[in-house]
Design a protein around this motif. Structure first.
Motif, PDB file in Angstrom:
ATOM      1  N   LEU A 256       0.832  -1.205   0.000  1.00  0.00           N
ATOM      2  CA  LEU A 256       0.000   0.000   0.000  1.00  0.00           C
ATOM      3  C   LEU A 256       0.867   1.256   0.000  1.00  0.00           C
ATOM      4  O   LEU A 256       0.527   2.261  -0.643  1.00  0.00           O
ATOM      5  CB  LEU A 256      -0.912  -0.016   1.229  1.00  0.00           C
ATOM      6  N   GLY A 257       2.024   1.204   0.687  1.00  0.00           N
ATOM      7  CA  GLY A 257       2.939   2.337   0.700  1.00  0.00           C
ATOM      8  C   GLY A 257       3.494   2.625  -0.674  1.00  0.00           C
ATOM      9  O   GLY A 257       3.609   3.795  -1.087  1.00  0.00           O
ATOM     10  N   PHE A 258       3.859   1.573  -1.434  1.00  0.00           N
ATOM     11  CA  PHE A 258       4.312   1.794  -2.808  1.00  0.00           C
ATOM     12  C   PHE A 258       3.206   2.398  -3.659  1.00  0.00           C
ATOM     13  O   PHE A 258       3.428   3.309  -4.447  1.00  0.00           O
ATOM     14  CB  PHE A 258       4.784   0.492  -3.445  1.00  0.00           C
ATOM     15  N   LEU A 259       1.979   1.867  -3.483  1.00  0.00           N
ATOM     16  CA  LEU A 259       0.867   2.363  -4.293  1.00  0.00           C
ATOM     17  C   LEU A 259       0.610   3.838  -4.018  1.00  0.00           C
ATOM     18  O   LEU A 259       0.278   4.604  -4.933  1.00  0.00           O
ATOM     19  CB  LEU A 259      -0.383   1.533  -3.999  1.00  0.00           C
ATOM     20  N   HIS A 371       5.853  -7.361  -8.248  1.00  0.00           N
ATOM     21  CA  HIS A 371       6.526  -8.132  -7.203  1.00  0.00           C
ATOM     22  C   HIS A 371       5.811  -8.022  -5.850  1.00  0.00           C
ATOM     23  O   HIS A 371       6.035  -8.849  -4.971  1.00  0.00           O
ATOM     24  CB  HIS A 371       7.963  -7.632  -7.014  1.00  0.00           C
ATOM     25  N   LEU A 372       5.001  -6.992  -5.694  1.00  0.00           N
ATOM     26  CA  LEU A 372       4.383  -6.705  -4.397  1.00  0.00           C
ATOM     27  C   LEU A 372       2.970  -7.266  -4.276  1.00  0.00           C
ATOM     28  O   LEU A 372       2.296  -7.030  -3.271  1.00  0.00           O
ATOM     29  CB  LEU A 372       4.342  -5.186  -4.175  1.00  0.00           C
ATOM     30  N   VAL A 373       2.516  -7.981  -5.318  1.00  0.00           N
ATOM     31  CA  VAL A 373       1.158  -8.513  -5.332  1.00  0.00           C
ATOM     32  C   VAL A 373       1.153  -9.942  -4.792  1.00  0.00           C
ATOM     33  O   VAL A 373       1.903 -10.789  -5.278  1.00  0.00           O
ATOM     34  CB  VAL A 373       0.598  -8.508  -6.771  1.00  0.00           C
ATOM     35  N   GLU A 378      -3.627 -11.205  -8.557  1.00  0.00           N
ATOM     36  CA  GLU A 378      -3.005 -10.304  -9.529  1.00  0.00           C
ATOM     37  C   GLU A 378      -4.001  -9.299 -10.117  1.00  0.00           C
ATOM     38  O   GLU A 378      -3.762  -8.085 -10.105  1.00  0.00           O
ATOM     39  CB  GLU A 378      -2.358 -11.126 -10.665  1.00  0.00           C
ATOM     40  N   ALA A 379      -5.117  -9.783 -10.651  1.00  0.00           N
ATOM     41  CA  ALA A 379      -6.063  -8.867 -11.293  1.00  0.00           C
ATOM     42  C   ALA A 379      -6.711  -7.930 -10.277  1.00  0.00           C
ATOM     43  O   ALA A 379      -6.921  -6.740 -10.554  1.00  0.00           O
ATOM     44  CB  ALA A 379      -7.139  -9.665 -12.042  1.00  0.00           C
ATOM     45  N   GLU A 380      -7.021  -8.462  -9.098  1.00  0.00           N
ATOM     46  CA  GLU A 380      -7.662  -7.638  -8.063  1.00  0.00           C
ATOM     47  C   GLU A 380      -6.743  -6.490  -7.642  1.00  0.00           C
ATOM     48  O   GLU A 380      -7.168  -5.332  -7.536  1.00  0.00           O
ATOM     49  CB  GLU A 380      -8.008  -8.519  -6.869  1.00  0.00           C
ATOM     50  N   TYR A 381      -5.461  -6.782  -7.410  1.00  0.00           N
ATOM     51  CA  TYR A 381      -4.530  -5.737  -6.986  1.00  0.00           C
ATOM     52  C   TYR A 381      -4.201  -4.787  -8.127  1.00  0.00           C
ATOM     53  O   TYR A 381      -4.025  -3.583  -7.907  1.00  0.00           O
ATOM     54  CB  TYR A 381      -3.251  -6.362  -6.418  1.00  0.00           C
ATOM     55  N   PHE A 382      -4.125  -5.315  -9.348  1.00  0.00           N
ATOM     56  CA  PHE A 382      -3.849  -4.426 -10.472  1.00  0.00           C
ATOM     57  C   PHE A 382      -5.046  -3.530 -10.795  1.00  0.00           C
ATOM     58  O   PHE A 382      -4.893  -2.512 -11.470  1.00  0.00           O
ATOM     59  CB  PHE A 382      -3.408  -5.209 -11.707  1.00  0.00           C
ATOM     60  N   SER A 383      -6.245  -3.893 -10.320  1.00  0.00           N
ATOM     61  CA  SER A 383      -7.367  -2.963 -10.473  1.00  0.00           C
ATOM     62  C   SER A 383      -7.125  -1.715  -9.629  1.00  0.00           C
ATOM     63  O   SER A 383      -7.404  -0.595 -10.059  1.00  0.00           O
ATOM     64  CB  SER A 383      -8.690  -3.637 -10.083  1.00  0.00           C
ATOM     65  N   ALA A 436       9.016  -5.769   1.406  1.00  0.00           N
ATOM     66  CA  ALA A 436       7.663  -5.722   0.860  1.00  0.00           C
ATOM     67  C   ALA A 436       7.392  -6.932  -0.030  1.00  0.00           C
ATOM     68  O   ALA A 436       6.305  -7.532   0.022  1.00  0.00           O
ATOM     69  CB  ALA A 436       7.466  -4.429   0.064  1.00  0.00           C
ATOM     70  N   ILE A 437       8.374  -7.313  -0.844  1.00  0.00           N
ATOM     71  CA  ILE A 437       8.217  -8.468  -1.731  1.00  0.00           C
ATOM     72  C   ILE A 437       8.104  -9.747  -0.900  1.00  0.00           C
ATOM     73  O   ILE A 437       7.246 -10.612  -1.153  1.00  0.00           O
ATOM     74  CB  ILE A 437       9.405  -8.555  -2.707  1.00  0.00           C
TER      75      ILE A 437
END
Length: 448
Positions: A256-259, A371-373, A378-383, A436-437
Motif C-alpha cells: 500500500l505504501g508503494f501504491l 513483485h508486491l502482489v 493479480e487482477a484484483e490488486y492491479f485494479s 515488501a516483496i
C-alpha cells in the motif's frame, strides 16, 4: 526423473513463457494507438466542435436536460468514464482472479473498446451525445482491459525478467502510437489532396484506431493462456469489491505504501502529459502543428527511454532507477519553467526530456508493483493500480489550475508540479522493497 528430462522441461517452459511474452507485448501495440491518436490528439478538439454545433445561442448543450457548456462536454465525459471504470475494474479484477478466466474478460473488454472507437466514424454534425457515449464506453473498456493485461505480468515473467518484459511492452505501445500518428498526420494535414474534408479525415483517424486495436488484439488473445483456479464465491458489486480489495491491501502495508508513492508521482506525470500542450500554446505561443510534432517526438523517444531505463534497472534495480527518473522529471520541469516563448526548438528539447523518462518510469513502476502482489490476487490488486494510474489523477490538474488562477502564470503552474515528483520520491524511498516483496509471499530478485 532424469537430469536430461528435467533440463528439457525447463527449456520447454522457458520457450512457452517467451511465446506468451511476445503475445503480451502486442496488446500494448494494439491499444496504445487509442491513447495517442484518439485521446491525446484528435477526439478532444473534434468532440468539442461537434458539441458547439449542437449548442444553442447561449453556448450550452443539454444532455439529459442538464445544461453543460459545450467546451466542457469532453472533460465531463472523460470524468464520467473514470467513474464507470472505478465501478467496473475491482469487480472484473476479482472475478478474473476467482475464476481464472482472465483471457475471455480481456477479449470482451478489448473488443467493446475497439468497437466503440471504430464507431466514432459516425460522429459528425451535432451528434455530441453519440460521441460522449462512445468515449465513456471506450475509455472505461480500455481501463478494464489494461488492468487485466497488466495482471498477466507476474504470471508470464519470472521475477528477474519482469523489468525487461514490462519495458518492452511499453516500448511496443509507444512505437505503435508513433507509427499510426505519423499516418494520421499525413491524412489530416493533406486531407484536401485525398479529396476529404477535415472532419472526415478526423473521423477516419478515430475509426482506424479502433480497427487497429481490434486487429492486433487477436495476437495476445491467441498466445496468452488462462491459469484456471476453482470458482469461489461470487464477487461483490463494484464499490463493495473495491472496499474489500483495499481492506485486503491493508494486510500488506508496504504494498500500500508503494501504491501511495505511485499515486503521487504518477499524478504529476499524467498532469504534465495533459497540460504540456496548454503550456505550449498559451504560455509559449506555439502553433498546433508544433504541438502535434512534439507529441510524436515524445512517442518516439519514449521507446528508447523505456528500453534504456529497463537496462539500467537490470544493473541498479527498479527502485533506484525509478527514483533517478523522478529526479530527471524534476529537472525537466525546472527547465520548462525557463523556456523562451515563440521558439519551438526549445519546446522540442523539453518534449525529448519528457519522452526519455516517460516510458521507463511507467514500465518500471508496473514491474516493481508486480513483485508486491500476493499470488492469486493479480487482477484484483492491479485494479487498484490501474485506478491509481487512471482514476485518481485529479490533484495535479487541480493544483495546475489553482496555481494559474492565483498567479495568472502558466510558468508558475508548470513548476508547481515539481511537488508531486519530490513527494513521490520521498514516499518511494521510504518503501523497503525487499521486505515488501517477501511480505507479499514472493521470491526476492537479486536486483530490485
Amino acid at each position: 526423473m532424469g537430469t536430461d528430462t528435467v533440463g528439457t522441461a525447463a527449456v520447454d517452459e522457458a520457450a512457452d513463457r517467451r511465446r506468451e511474452q511476445r503475445g503480451w507485448y502486442f496488446y500494448d501495440w494494439a491499444c496504445s494507438v487509442y491513447s495517442t491518436s484518439v485521446l491525446t490528439v484528435f477526439l478532444g478538439p473534434y468532440l468539442t466542435s461537434v458539441a458547439e454545433n449542437a449548442a444553442g445561442a447561449d453556448g450550452f448543450v443539454h444532455p439529459l436536460g442538464i445544461p453543460v457548456r459545450a467546451g466542457a462536454f469532453f472533460p465531463y465525459a472523460v470524468s464520467l468514464s473514470v467513474i464507470v471504470s472505478v465501478l467496473a475494474m475491482p469487480l472484473v479484477g476479482a472475478a478474473a482472479d476467482r475464476t481464472g478466466r482472465k483471457k475471455p474478460l480481456l477479449g470482451v473488454a478489448a473488443y467493446i473498446g475497439a468497437g466503440a472507437t471504430a464507431g466514432m466514424f459516425f460522429l459528425d454534425g451535432d451528434r455530441y451525445l453519440l460521441g460522449g457515449a462512445l468515449l465513456i464506453v471506450a475509455n472505461a473498456a480500455q481501463s478494464v482491459a489494461m488492468m487485466l493485461y497488466n495482471s498477466y505480468l507476474p504470471q508470464i515473467a519470472t521475477p528477474e525478467e519482469r523489468d525487461r518484459v514490462s519495458s518492452r511492452g511499453w516500448a511496443f505501445g509507444y512505437a505503435a502510437g508513433a507509427l499510426v500518428l505519423v499516418a494520421d498526420l499525413v491524412l489530416y494535414l493533406a486531407h484536401d489532396s485525398f479529396g476529404l474534408s477535415e472532419g472526415m479525415a478526423v473521423r477516419i483517424c478515430l475509426a482506424s484506431a479502433g480497427l487497429w486495436w481490434g486487429a492486433f488484439a487477436l495476437i495476445p488473445l491467441r498466445r496468452l493462456r488462462d491459469r484456471r483456479t476453482p470458482v469461489r464465491e461470487a464477487t461483490a458489486p463494484g464499490l463493495r469489491q473495491l472496499a474489500a480489495t483495499v481492506r485486503d491491501m491493508r494486510r500488506h502495508p508496504l504494498t500500500l505504501g508503494f501504491l501511495l508513492a505511485y499515486l503521487v508521482y504518477n499524478d504529476g506525470i499524467q498532469t504534465v502529459i495533459s497540460q504540456a500542450s496548454v503550456y505550449g500554446s498559451e504560455e509559449l505561443g506555439l502553433e498546433q502543428s508544433t504541438l502535434i510534432t512534439a507529441v510524436l517526438l515524445v512517442q518516439v523517444l519514449a521507446v528508447a527511454g523505456a528500453l534504456g531505463l529497463g537496462r539500467l534497472a537490470r544493473v541498479y534495480g527498479a527502485k533506484r532507477t525509478i527514483l533517478g527518473s523522478l529526479v530527471a522529471w524534476t529537472v525537466t520541469l525546472a527547465a520548462g519553467y525557463f523556456l523562451p516563448a515563440g521558439q519551438p526548438v526549445w519546446f522540442f528539447v523539453l518534449a525529448a526530456g519528457i519522452g526519455l523518462v516517460l516510458g521507463g518510469s511507467q514500465a518500471l513502476s508496473r514491474s516493481l508493483f508486480s513483485h508486491l502482489v500476493p499470488p492469486g490476487k493479480e487482477a484484483e490488486y492491479f485494479s487498484a493500480y490501474e485506478l491509481s494510474d487512471r482514476g485518481m489523477s485529479w490533484l495535479g490538474p487541480l493544483l495546475f489550475g489553482l496555481t494559474f488562477q492565483l498567479t495568472g502564470s502558466y510558468r508558475d503552474a508548470i513548476i508547481s508540479l515539481v511537488a508531486f515528483f519530490v513527494l513521490g520520491f520521498v514516499l518511494l524511498a521510504r518503501v523497503p522493497v525487499h521486505r515488501a516483496i517477501s511480505d507479499a509471499g514472493n521470491p526476492v530478485p537479486e536486483k530490485i
